[in-house]
Design an enzyme around this catalytic site. Structure first.
Site, short mmCIF file in Angstrom:
data_model
loop_
_atom_site.label_atom_id
_atom_site.label_comp_id
_atom_site.label_asym_id
_atom_site.label_seq_id
_atom_site.Cartn_x
_atom_site.Cartn_y
_atom_site.Cartn_z
CD GLU A 74 39.22 15.10 32.35
OE1 GLU A 74 39.62 14.23 33.15
OE2 GLU A 74 38.05 15.16 31.94
CE1 TYR A 120 48.07 8.82 3.93
CE2 TYR A 120 45.79 8.37 3.34
CZ TYR A 120 47.10 8.62 2.97
OH TYR A 120 47.43 8.64 1.65
CG HIS A 160 34.99 12.12 28.21
ND1 HIS A 160 35.43 11.94 29.50
CD2 HIS A 160 35.42 13.35 27.86
CE1 HIS A 160 36.07 13.02 29.91
NE2 HIS A 160 36.08 13.89 28.92
#
Length: 215
Positions: A74, A120, A160
């Site tokens: 990747e 957050y 994914h």
């Protein structure tokens, strides 16, 4: 930070993510900038729970592989963030369960993937872009990140997993944990019509913490 210290930090943080179930088996990959402008990258086919500091893939400042094992397949994802975001000092990619589940929902928001339920996620991630499905290792994933022109620090690859860039490896890990927690909260409250942050409250968070939000 010395090369040795950075190697140890990468492996310690990766093991923490693995031990808490945020990625599994040999999934996930992580990289960080070195003092000389190069990269340390998790090798292909390795587990976050068993990374060896001495075997991390080492790249020089020109992008040449100069040491360690072969890097993750990747790499296009990682280099896309480094090339388009000047503030990127580390990149983390996980196969975390709740974020993947949320990405498969037919009404998932492609431009603001993590619903603004708490401040957050906004503070650590800004808007998260949901990208379409790509085959693992497809260089097109990197091109999809490049097409965002550095405007997003985090993306979600549909079916994914998430990818997040941060100023350093600790910040990137903290941010991707926030992404997964935001997705978990969204899935827990799905169909319950929770009271998320209002438009005014979002604007207050964005202003106070100087967040890039409208790109």
């Amino acid at each position: 930070m010395s090369d040795t210290h950075l190697r140890e930090q990468i492996c310690t943080l990766a093991k923490s993510l693995f031990d808490r179930g945020l990625t599994h088996g040999s999934t996930g990959n992580i990289s960080a900038r070195t003092e000389d402008g190069g990269l340390l990258v998790s090798p292909t086919g390795t587990s976050f729970g068993r990374l060896d500091p001495a075997r991390l893939s080492r790249f020089d400042a020109n992008g040449h592989h100069i040491g360690g094992d072969s890097p993750t397949k990747e790499m296009p994802l990682h280099t896309a963030f480094y090339d388009t975001r000047s503030t990127a000092g580390a990149v983390v990619h996980l196969h975390s369960c709740h974020s993947v589940a949320l990405s498969m929902m037919p009404d998932a928001d492609t431009d603001n993937f993590i619903p603004p339920l708490t401040p957050y996620g906004i503070m650590k991630l800004g808007r998260v872009k949901l990208l379409p499905f790509f085959l693992p290792g497809d260089p097109a994933m990197g091109e999809a990140v490049r097409s965002l022109a550095g405007k997003r620090s985090a993306v979600m690859l549909a079916n994914h997993g998430p990818v997040v860039a941060g100023k350093d490896v600790e910040a990137a890990c903290n941010a991707i944990e926030e992404l997964e927690d935001g997705a978990r909260l969204a899935m827990m409250t799905r169909g319950m019509h929770p009271n998320g942050l209002t438009t005014d409250q979002i604007a207050q968070v964005v202003t106070k913490f100087d967040i890039s939000w409208d790109d």
